[in-house]
Design a protein around this motif. Structure first.
Motif, PDB file in Angstrom:
ATOM      1  N   ILE A  79      53.616   1.062  -9.554  1.00  0.00           N
ATOM      2  CA  ILE A  79      53.641  -0.392  -9.678  1.00  0.00           C
ATOM      3  C   ILE A  79      54.636  -0.884  -8.636  1.00  0.00           C
ATOM      4  N   VAL A  80      54.182  -1.749  -7.735  1.00  0.00           N
ATOM      5  CA  VAL A  80      55.002  -2.208  -6.619  1.00  0.00           C
ATOM      6  C   VAL A  80      55.185  -3.720  -6.714  1.00  0.00           C
ATOM      7  N   THR A  81      56.423  -4.172  -6.559  1.00  0.00           N
ATOM      8  CA  THR A  81      56.718  -5.595  -6.560  1.00  0.00           C
ATOM      9  C   THR A  81      57.273  -5.974  -5.190  1.00  0.00           C
ATOM     10  N   GLY A  82      56.678  -7.004  -4.594  1.00  0.00           N
ATOM     11  CA  GLY A  82      57.099  -7.457  -3.280  1.00  0.00           C
ATOM     12  C   GLY A  82      58.174  -8.531  -3.360  1.00  0.00           C
ATOM     13  N   ARG A  86      55.065 -10.876  -6.126  1.00  0.00           N
ATOM     14  CA  ARG A  86      53.751 -10.361  -6.551  1.00  0.00           C
ATOM     15  C   ARG A  86      53.865  -8.894  -6.973  1.00  0.00           C
ATOM     16  N   GLN A  87      53.334  -8.587  -8.141  1.00  0.00           N
ATOM     17  CA  GLN A  87      53.327  -7.220  -8.646  1.00  0.00           C
ATOM     18  C   GLN A  87      51.927  -6.639  -8.485  1.00  0.00           C
ATOM     19  N   GLN A  88      51.847  -5.446  -7.903  1.00  0.00           N
ATOM     20  CA  GLN A  88      50.552  -4.813  -7.675  1.00  0.00           C
ATOM     21  C   GLN A  88      50.554  -3.422  -8.304  1.00  0.00           C
ATOM     22  N   PHE A  89      49.396  -3.010  -8.782  1.00  0.00           N
ATOM     23  CA  PHE A  89      49.238  -1.725  -9.454  1.00  0.00           C
ATOM     24  C   PHE A  89      48.416  -0.789  -8.578  1.00  0.00           C
ATOM     25  N   GLY A  90      48.923   0.418  -8.377  1.00  0.00           N
ATOM     26  CA  GLY A  90      48.194   1.413  -7.600  1.00  0.00           C
ATOM     27  C   GLY A  90      47.042   2.009  -8.398  1.00  0.00           C
ATOM     28  N   ARG A 118      60.092  -4.990  -2.694  1.00  0.00           N
ATOM     29  CA  ARG A 118      61.388  -5.190  -3.352  1.00  0.00           C
ATOM     30  C   ARG A 118      61.761  -3.979  -4.202  1.00  0.00           C
ATOM     31  N   PHE A 119      60.810  -3.494  -5.004  1.00  0.00           N
ATOM     32  CA  PHE A 119      61.049  -2.291  -5.803  1.00  0.00           C
ATOM     33  C   PHE A 119      59.735  -1.681  -6.257  1.00  0.00           C
ATOM     34  N   PHE A 120      59.829  -0.443  -6.757  1.00  0.00           N
ATOM     35  CA  PHE A 120      58.671   0.219  -7.344  1.00  0.00           C
ATOM     36  C   PHE A 120      59.088   0.937  -8.612  1.00  0.00           C
ATOM     37  N   GLN A 121      58.107   1.281  -9.410  1.00  0.00           N
ATOM     38  CA  GLN A 121      58.287   2.133 -10.581  1.00  0.00           C
ATOM     39  C   GLN A 121      56.952   2.807 -10.849  1.00  0.00           C
TER      40      GLN A 121
END
Length: 148
Positions: A79-82, A86-90, A118-121
């Protein structure tokens, strides 16, 4: 050698070795950093380790889910947030029932987007194949991008 000379030589050698080691491990400012997110719960565990670019991630993820609990699959996704919020899911990476009890590695993964990251998890999950009632999901720690 005299004792004080021996100490001075040893101290100089240790200081020189420490300085050399510092030079060898000193990171280039342009070099990318690496971050790891771990997620674990009763029904699934996994992690994702990625090397950062401002707009990219490159790395690998792995997932494990237990045998003997009626689970038919485990999965992991990033899960990546820019910086744009915007949050996007792989894409979910799925390990089937034959992989229960074993870590399944998904290497050579990459992510690219328009906005700076900005961050990932990571998020791990497992399912009993019974819809939402048989689905177990856990999110990992948030890893901030040191380049933004």
């Amino acid at each position: 050698m005299h004792t004080s000379t021996t100490r001075r030589v040893a101290t100089t050698a240790v200081a020189g070795l420490a300085a050399l080691t510092g030079l060898l491990v000193q990171a280039d400012p342009a070099a990318a950093a690496t971050g790891r997110s771990d997620a674990c719960g009763k029904y699934a565990c996994g992690s994702g380790t990625f090397t950062w670019g401002k707009k990219t991630l490159n790395g690998a993820m792995s997932v494990n889910f237990p045998c003997g609990k009626g689970l038919v699959a485990g999965q992991i996704r990033v899960i990546v947030t820019g910086t744009d919020g915007r949050q996007q899911f792989g894409t979910p990476r799925i390990a089937g029932k034959s992989r229960c009890g074993k870590y399944t590695l998904f290497p050579n993964l990459s992510w690219k987007q328009k906005a700076d990251i900005r961050f990932f998890q990571v998020e791990v999950a497992s399912t009993k194949g019974q819809g939402p009632s048989g689905f177990h999901s856990y999110r990992g720690n948030v890893v901030d991008n040191p380049l933004t």
